[in-house]
Enzyme design. Sequence first.
Site, PDB file in Angstrom:
ATOM      1  N   CYS A   1       0.834  -1.212   0.000  1.00 21.85           N
ATOM      2  CA  CYS A   1       0.000   0.000   0.000  1.00 21.85           C
ATOM      3  C   CYS A   1       0.871   1.265   0.000  1.00 21.85           C
ATOM      4  O   CYS A   1       1.728   1.444   0.867  1.00 21.85           O
ATOM      5  CB  CYS A   1      -0.914  -0.026   1.226  1.00 21.85           C
ATOM      6  SG  CYS A   1      -1.794   1.515   1.482  1.00 21.85           S
TER       7      CYS A   1
ATOM      8  N   CYS B   1       0.554   3.292   3.248  1.00 19.34           N
ATOM      9  CA  CYS B   1       1.279   2.627   4.342  1.00 19.34           C
ATOM     10  C   CYS B   1       2.787   2.888   4.215  1.00 19.34           C
ATOM     11  O   CYS B   1       3.482   3.078   5.215  1.00 19.34           O
ATOM     12  CB  CYS B   1       0.969   1.137   4.377  1.00 19.34           C
ATOM     13  SG  CYS B   1      -0.638   0.729   5.114  1.00 19.34           S
TER      14      CYS B   1
ATOM     15  N   HIS C   1      -4.302   0.720   8.350  1.00 15.61           N
ATOM     16  CA  HIS C   1      -4.744   0.439   6.982  1.00 15.61           C
ATOM     17  C   HIS C   1      -6.204  -0.007   6.964  1.00 15.61           C
ATOM     18  O   HIS C   1      -6.558  -1.049   7.513  1.00 15.61           O
ATOM     19  CB  HIS C   1      -3.875  -0.649   6.325  1.00 15.61           C
ATOM     20  CG  HIS C   1      -4.295  -0.928   4.920  1.00 15.61           C
ATOM     21  ND1 HIS C   1      -3.793  -0.237   3.844  1.00 15.61           N
ATOM     22  CD2 HIS C   1      -5.214  -1.788   4.419  1.00 15.61           C
ATOM     23  CE1 HIS C   1      -4.374  -0.667   2.733  1.00 15.61           C
ATOM     24  NE2 HIS C   1      -5.248  -1.614   3.056  1.00 15.61           N
TER      25      HIS C   1
ATOM     26  N   ASN D   1     -13.406   9.554  -1.400  1.00 18.46           N
ATOM     27  CA  ASN D   1     -13.842   8.759  -2.552  1.00 18.46           C
ATOM     28  C   ASN D   1     -13.872   7.292  -2.127  1.00 18.46           C
ATOM     29  O   ASN D   1     -12.953   6.823  -1.449  1.00 18.46           O
ATOM     30  CB  ASN D   1     -12.863   8.930  -3.725  1.00 18.46           C
ATOM     31  CG  ASN D   1     -12.911  10.334  -4.298  1.00 18.46           C
ATOM     32  OD1 ASN D   1     -13.983  10.932  -4.406  1.00 18.46           O
ATOM     33  ND2 ASN D   1     -11.758  10.873  -4.653  1.00 18.46           N
TER      34      ASN D   1
ATOM     35  N   GLY E   1     -13.904   7.224  -8.130  1.00 16.68           N
ATOM     36  CA  GLY E   1     -12.555   7.646  -8.508  1.00 16.68           C
ATOM     37  C   GLY E   1     -11.494   7.320  -7.486  1.00 16.68           C
ATOM     38  O   GLY E   1     -10.387   7.858  -7.552  1.00 16.68           O
TER      39      GLY E   1
ATOM     40  N   HIS F   1      -8.616   7.956   2.903  1.00 16.14           N
ATOM     41  CA  HIS F   1      -8.023   9.281   3.045  1.00 16.14           C
ATOM     42  C   HIS F   1      -9.084  10.330   2.791  1.00 16.14           C
ATOM     43  O   HIS F   1      -9.944  10.159   1.933  1.00 16.14           O
ATOM     44  CB  HIS F   1      -6.843   9.460   2.080  1.00 16.14           C
ATOM     45  CG  HIS F   1      -7.145   9.068   0.675  1.00 16.14           C
ATOM     46  ND1 HIS F   1      -7.164   7.745   0.264  1.00 16.14           N
ATOM     47  CD2 HIS F   1      -7.459   9.796  -0.418  1.00 16.14           C
ATOM     48  CE1 HIS F   1      -7.472   7.687  -1.007  1.00 16.14           C
ATOM     49  NE2 HIS F   1      -7.664   8.911  -1.459  1.00 16.14           N
TER      50      HIS F   1
ATOM     51  N   HIS G   1      -9.704  13.957   1.467  1.00 21.43           N
ATOM     52  CA  HIS G   1      -9.169  15.084   0.697  1.00 21.43           C
ATOM     53  C   HIS G   1      -9.662  16.385   1.338  1.00 21.43           C
ATOM     54  O   HIS G   1     -10.850  16.498   1.682  1.00 21.43           O
ATOM     55  CB  HIS G   1      -9.699  15.059  -0.738  1.00 21.43           C
ATOM     56  CG  HIS G   1      -9.245  13.916  -1.582  1.00 21.43           C
ATOM     57  ND1 HIS G   1      -8.217  14.024  -2.503  1.00 21.43           N
ATOM     58  CD2 HIS G   1      -9.685  12.640  -1.670  1.00 21.43           C
ATOM     59  CE1 HIS G   1      -8.065  12.857  -3.128  1.00 21.43           C
ATOM     60  NE2 HIS G   1      -8.945  12.011  -2.641  1.00 21.43           N
TER      61      HIS G   1
HETATM   62  P1  5GP Z   1      -8.153   8.956  -4.560  1.00 20.64           P
HETATM   63  O1  5GP Z   1      -8.185   9.042  -6.066  1.00 20.64           O
HETATM   64  O2  5GP Z   1      -7.838   7.552  -4.111  1.00 20.64           O
HETATM   65  O3  5GP Z   1      -9.353   9.539  -3.875  1.00 20.64           O
HETATM   66  O4  5GP Z   1      -6.967   9.890  -4.109  1.00 20.64           O
HETATM   67  C1  5GP Z   1      -5.637   9.489  -4.133  1.00 20.64           C
HETATM   68  C2  5GP Z   1      -4.809  10.740  -4.114  1.00 20.64           C
HETATM   69  O5  5GP Z   1      -3.476  10.387  -3.790  1.00 20.64           O
HETATM   70  C3  5GP Z   1      -4.775  11.468  -5.459  1.00 20.64           C
HETATM   71  O6  5GP Z   1      -5.286  12.781  -5.313  1.00 20.64           O
HETATM   72  C4  5GP Z   1      -3.302  11.433  -5.838  1.00 20.64           C
HETATM   73  O7  5GP Z   1      -2.871  12.616  -6.471  1.00 20.64           O
HETATM   74  C5  5GP Z   1      -2.606  11.222  -4.514  1.00 20.64           C
HETATM   75  N1  5GP Z   1      -1.336  10.532  -4.603  1.00 20.64           N
HETATM   76  C6  5GP Z   1      -1.068   9.428  -5.361  1.00 20.64           C
HETATM   77  N2  5GP Z   1       0.213   9.055  -5.190  1.00 20.64           N
HETATM   78  C7  5GP Z   1       0.767   9.925  -4.298  1.00 20.64           C
HETATM   79  C8  5GP Z   1       2.067  10.044  -3.721  1.00 20.64           C
HETATM   80  O8  5GP Z   1       2.991   9.265  -3.978  1.00 20.64           O
HETATM   81  N3  5GP Z   1       2.264  11.071  -2.851  1.00 20.64           N
HETATM   82  C9  5GP Z   1       1.254  11.948  -2.527  1.00 20.64           C
HETATM   83  N4  5GP Z   1       1.561  12.924  -1.656  1.00 20.64           N
HETATM   84  N5  5GP Z   1       0.025  11.869  -3.053  1.00 20.64           N
HETATM   85  C10 5GP Z   1      -0.225  10.864  -3.919  1.00 20.64           C
HETATM   86 ZN    ZN Z   2      -2.334   1.226   3.664  1.00 25.93          ZN
END
Ligand code: 5GP
Ligand code: ZN
Length: 113
Positions: A3, A6, A45, A86, A92, A99, A101
């Site tokens: 992950c 993680c 996690h 999300n 998405g 997490h 946002h």
């Molecule tokens: P999701 O699409 O799962 O709601 O959001 C995942 C978020 O993680 C996205 O906004 C993406 O830009 C962010 N993200 C993906 N990989 C990384 C990373 O390696 N570092 C950071 N800081 N953010 C990440």
């Molecule tokens: Zn995790």
Amino acid sequence: MSCLFCKIIAGDIPASKVYEDDQMIAFNDITPQAPMHVLVVPKRHLATLNELSAAEDGLVGAMVRRAAAIAKERGVDGPGYRTVFNCNAQAGQSVFHIHLHVLGGRAMAWPPG
Ligand code: 5GP
Ligand code: ZN
């Protein structure tokens, strides 16, 4: 451990950290969608919101209150900001470790895309 979040929590992948305590971490999104785009992430996690039980009520409440505190620190509490979880593919979700946002610093449309 496969992950991504993680790995960030473990310090194996760097992140621009804005907050950390015993139960959560917050860092700047690597692809910000607004002038402020922070992710508030529990250290434990949990893949999706669908895994939550009453045992996590305190954790999720603390995450939401941390989002509000970060928004206040950044001065977007008055103008307004958006918080988003999300869940799964159609929403998405791309990282399967929950997490929150926290986006701010620009006007946002509703409904979301
Ligand atoms: P999701 O699409 O799962 O709601 O959001 C995942 C978020 O993680 C996205 O906004 C993406 O830009 C962010 N993200 C993906 N990989 C990384 C990373 O390696 N570092 C950071 N800081 N953010 C990440
Ligand atoms: Zn995790």
